[in-house]
Design a protein around this motif. Structure first.
Motif, PDB file in Angstrom:
ATOM      1  N   ALA A  58      43.317  57.302  43.701  1.00 56.32           N
ATOM      2  CA  ALA A  58      43.871  58.341  44.565  1.00 56.32           C
ATOM      3  C   ALA A  58      43.077  58.471  45.862  1.00 56.32           C
ATOM      4  O   ALA A  58      43.650  58.696  46.941  1.00 56.32           O
ATOM      5  CB  ALA A  58      43.922  59.675  43.825  1.00 56.32           C
ATOM      6  N   ARG A  59      41.762  58.352  45.771  1.00 54.94           N
ATOM      7  CA  ARG A  59      40.928  58.413  46.979  1.00 54.94           C
ATOM      8  C   ARG A  59      41.307  57.308  47.966  1.00 54.94           C
ATOM      9  O   ARG A  59      41.382  57.535  49.171  1.00 54.94           O
ATOM     10  CB  ARG A  59      39.449  58.283  46.605  1.00 54.94           C
ATOM     11  CG  ARG A  59      38.804  59.546  46.078  1.00 54.94           C
ATOM     12  CD  ARG A  59      37.307  59.326  45.830  1.00 54.94           C
ATOM     13  NE  ARG A  59      36.647  58.825  47.033  1.00 54.94           N
ATOM     14  CZ  ARG A  59      36.188  59.598  48.013  1.00 54.94           C
ATOM     15  NH1 ARG A  59      36.320  60.919  47.930  1.00 54.94           N
ATOM     16  NH2 ARG A  59      35.596  59.077  49.059  1.00 54.94           N
ATOM     17  N   LYS A  60      41.560  56.122  47.452  1.00 55.93           N
ATOM     18  CA  LYS A  60      41.932  55.004  48.321  1.00 55.93           C
ATOM     19  C   LYS A  60      43.330  55.187  48.908  1.00 55.93           C
ATOM     20  O   LYS A  60      43.601  54.819  50.051  1.00 55.93           O
ATOM     21  CB  LYS A  60      41.871  53.692  47.530  1.00 55.93           C
ATOM     22  CG  LYS A  60      40.475  53.267  47.126  1.00 55.93           C
ATOM     23  CD  LYS A  60      40.498  52.153  46.102  1.00 55.93           C
ATOM     24  CE  LYS A  60      41.204  50.907  46.635  1.00 55.93           C
ATOM     25  NZ  LYS A  60      41.175  49.815  45.612  1.00 55.93           N
ATOM     26  N   ILE A  61      44.217  55.764  48.118  1.00 53.27           N
ATOM     27  CA  ILE A  61      45.626  55.851  48.498  1.00 53.27           C
ATOM     28  C   ILE A  61      45.904  56.981  49.484  1.00 53.27           C
ATOM     29  O   ILE A  61      46.737  56.843  50.387  1.00 53.27           O
ATOM     30  CB  ILE A  61      46.493  56.041  47.234  1.00 53.27           C
ATOM     31  CG1 ILE A  61      46.476  54.776  46.379  1.00 53.27           C
ATOM     32  CG2 ILE A  61      47.921  56.419  47.591  1.00 53.27           C
ATOM     33  CD1 ILE A  61      47.035  54.990  44.986  1.00 53.27           C
ATOM     34  N   MET A  62      45.241  58.126  49.322  1.00 51.79           N
ATOM     35  CA  MET A  62      45.629  59.343  50.030  1.00 51.79           C
ATOM     36  C   MET A  62      45.741  59.207  51.548  1.00 51.79           C
ATOM     37  O   MET A  62      46.732  59.660  52.137  1.00 51.79           O
ATOM     38  CB  MET A  62      44.680  60.489  49.673  1.00 51.79           C
ATOM     39  CG  MET A  62      45.009  61.146  48.338  1.00 51.79           C
ATOM     40  SD  MET A  62      46.614  61.998  48.334  1.00 51.79           S
ATOM     41  CE  MET A  62      46.217  63.411  49.374  1.00 51.79           C
ATOM     42  N   PRO A  63      44.773  58.613  52.268  1.00 47.21           N
ATOM     43  CA  PRO A  63      44.923  58.533  53.729  1.00 47.21           C
ATOM     44  C   PRO A  63      46.190  57.802  54.154  1.00 47.21           C
ATOM     45  O   PRO A  63      46.933  58.275  55.026  1.00 47.21           O
ATOM     46  CB  PRO A  63      43.664  57.792  54.175  1.00 47.21           C
ATOM     47  CG  PRO A  63      42.657  58.084  53.098  1.00 47.21           C
ATOM     48  CD  PRO A  63      43.453  58.102  51.837  1.00 47.21           C
ATOM     49  N   GLY A  64      46.471  56.675  53.519  1.00 47.96           N
ATOM     50  CA  GLY A  64      47.667  55.919  53.864  1.00 47.96           C
ATOM     51  C   GLY A  64      48.941  56.614  53.432  1.00 47.96           C
ATOM     52  O   GLY A  64      49.973  56.530  54.118  1.00 47.96           O
TER      53      GLY A  64
END
Length: 470
Positions: free
Chosen positions: A245-251
C-alpha cells in the motif's frame, strides 16, 4: 451486499471484480448532515449536578491524556477496582496504540493523534442505573455516588506524526459509568454495567462507530501523496499489505486526480485489517456479511457547511493479503475514487454509475482484452445473452454470478462511454448525473452530457459489447 445500514448510515457494498480475484471492493452509501448550530434552551444544573459533572469531566480529561500518551499505569489509576476486567483490557489496548517503544515491526510506529478528548455529553430521558451486582460492589467499597452518563470522544487522526492525514475532527459516542469516593471519581465501566431504561421494543442498536485503537497491535505509517500525508494504519499479520500500500498510494492518488481533477483532498486514511472481526468492527457490519470483500470505504458524516467528509476511511479486509500488487492497486484506485467523489455523490445515484466509474478508473491499463476484465459478462455476451438494460441496484446485492455480471456490466458501460466519447465525457456524465435530483433529472443530465438518451446509449453499448467479445 446492499444497504447494510448502521448508526452512521453507512452501507457496505460488495464489488466483485476480475482484478480483485476471489475478493471484492466495496463502498459506503451517503449520509449528509450539517454542523449548523441548533438553538436550544437548557435548565441550569443544580449544585449537586454541577459538582458531579465537574468531577467526571476532570476524570475524563485525565483519561484522555493517559490514553493519548500511552500511559497504561495512568489508566490503571483511573479505573475502579470493581470495574470488569475487560474495561481495563480495552483501555490498555487503546493506550498501547499511542505508546512509544512497543515493537510494531515493519508496519510503522505508534499512532499520533492531532486531537483526542473525552467529555461529558448532553443527556435527556430517564437516568440509567447500575446493575444491582455492580451497585453492591461499589457500595461495599464505600462509594458516595454513582453516575451513568453519555460521553463523547472527539478526535482527529494524525498518523505516524501530526498533523498526518490532517482530517476534520470525528465525534464518537458511548455510555460510561462512574463511581465517586469522597472527592475522587473512578471509571467503573461502559453501558454493560448498567440497566438500560429504554423500551426493549425498539430492537437492538445498530453497530456503533469505533476508533482504530479498539483492536490490538495498531501501527501507523505515513506516505506522501499529492495532497500531503496519507496515513496507513494496520494490525498484526498485515506487513505485506502495508508495504504494498505504501508503494501504491502515491500513484493511485495521482491516477484518480488525472481522471477526476484535483478538487479533492488527494490524501486518505487507509486501515489494513488482519482478521474479519477488525474489518467488521471498523466497517460497522456483521463479519458474515463481509467475507468476500477486499475493501470498504466508510465515513462518519458529511459537513455540508464546511464541504468536508468527516471520518472517511478506506478499510482493507484480510482478503487484501491474497491480492497481488497490481490487484491491490486496482482496489485502492477504486476506493480512492469513492473518496474523491463522496461530496458530489448522493445516495440516490444509481450503482451502475457510482460503482462503474470507480471500477473504470481502478482497472484502467490493467488488462489486455475485454475478457480479462469482465470474464463473466464475456461469457454472457458470447452466448448471445446481452444485457437488456443497465443493472439496477438490487442486481449488486450479493456475491453471486448475477452480482459479478452486474459489476462487470457497470464497469463495461463506463469503459464504453470513455472509448466512444472520451474520458472527459465520462467524467462530465458522472458530475452532471450526481448533481441532479431524481431519476428523471439524472436521465436528462445523462443525455445532456453524452448527447444521447439512456435507451440510445444502451443500444450502442450492446453493439460495443459484441465487438469486444467477437
Amino acid at each position: 451486499m446492499r444497504d447494510v445500514r448502521v448508526r452512521a448510515a453507512v452501507a457496505v457494498l460488495v464489488v466483485v471484480t476480475a482484478a480483485c480475484t476471489a475478493a471484492a471492493c466495496s463502498e459506503s452509501t451517503d449520509d449528509r448532515s450539517s454542523t449548523a448550530p441548533v438553538s436550544a434552551s437548557r435548565t441550569p444544573l443544580n449544585p449537586f449536578e454541577q459538582q458531579r459533572t465537574d468531577g467526571v469531566a476532570a476524570l475524563l480529561d485525565e483519561l484522555s491524556s493517559v490514553i493519548r500518551t500511552g500511559d497504561k499505569d495512568g489508566v490503571d489509576a483511573l479505573v475502579d477496582r470493581a470495574a470488569p476486567r475487560r474495561i481495563d483490557d480495552r483501555l490498555h489496548t487503546m493506550a498501547d496504540a499511542f505508546a512509544r517503544g512497543s515493537d510494531r515491526g515493519r508496519r510503522g510506529g505508534p499512532l499520533a493523534a492531532t486531537s483526542f478528548t473525552y467529555r461529558v455529553a448532553p443527556s435527556s430521558g430517564a437516568e440509567w442505573q447500575l446493575a444491582p451486582t455492580v451497585a453492591t460492589k461499589v457500595d461495599e467499597a464505600g462509594a458516595t455516588d454513582t453516575w451513568v452518563t453519555p460521553v463523547e470522544l472527539t478526535y482527529a487522526l494524525g498518523g505516524a506524526a501530526v498533523p498526518g492525514v490532517a482530517e476534520p475532527e470525528v465525534t464518537l459516542s458511548e455510555t460510561m459509568a462512574f463511581a465517586r469516593y469522597g472527592d475522587e471519581w473512578k471509571l467503573l465501566g461502559d453501558a454493560s454495567v448498567a440497566l438500560d431504561p429504554r423500551p426493549t421494543t425498539t430492537g437492538p442498536d445498530a453497530p456503533v462507530e469505533i476508533g482504530p485503537w479498539e483492536f490490538g497491535g495498531l501501527a501507523a505509517t505515513d506516505v506522501r501523496t499529492a495532497g500531503g500525508s496519507s496515513t496507513i494504519l494496520s494490525y498484526p499479520t498485515t506487513d505485506k499489505v502495508v508495504e504494498r500500500a505504501r508503494k501504491i498510494m502515491p500513484g493511485a492518488v495521482a491516477a484518480v486526480s488525472k481522471f477526476w481533477g484535483d478538487d479533492w483532498p488527494q490524501r486518505a486514511a487507509v486501515i489494513a485489517t488482519g482478521d474479519q472481526a477488525e474489518f467488521a468492527g471498523l466497517t460497522r457490519t456483521a463479519a458474515r456479511d463481509t467475507g468476500v470483500a477486499a475493501a470498504a470505504t466508510v465515513f462518519s458524516r458529511i459537513d455540508e457547511r464546511a464541504k468536508q467528509v468527516v471520518g472517511q476511511r478506506i478499510v482493507l479486509s484480510p482478503n487484501a493479503a491474497d491480492l497481488s500488487e497490481p490487484a491491490l492497486a486496482v482496489v485502492l484506485r477504486h476506493e480512492l475514487m469513492h473518496v474523491a467523489t463522496r461530496l458530489s455523490t448522493p445516495e440516490i445515484a444509481p450503482m451502475w454509475l457510482t460503482e462503474g466509474v470507480p471500477e473504470y478508473v481502478g482497472r484502467k491499463g490493467t488488462y489486455r482484452e475485454f475478457v480479462d476484465a469482465a470474464p463473466d459478462l464475456a461469457v454472457e455476451v458470447a452466448a448471445n445473452r446481452l444485457p437488456k438494460s443497465l443493472p439496477v441496484d438490487s442486481d449488486f446485492a450479493v456475491d453471486s454470478d448475477a452480482a459479478r455480471v452486474a459489476y462487470q456490466s457497470a464497469w463495461s458501460f463506463a469503459a464504453f462511454v470513455s472509448d466512444k466519447y472520451g474520458e472527459p465525457v465520462l467524467k462530465n456524465m458522472y458530475r452532471k448525473m450526481t448533481a441532479s435530483g431524481d431519476t428523471p433529472a439524472m436521465d436528462a443530465a445523462m443525455k445532456n452530457a453524452v448527447g444521447h438518451d439512456k435507451n440510445a446509449l444502451v443500444k450502442q453499448w450492446q453493439k460495443w459489447l459484441r465487438v469486444q467479445v467477437r
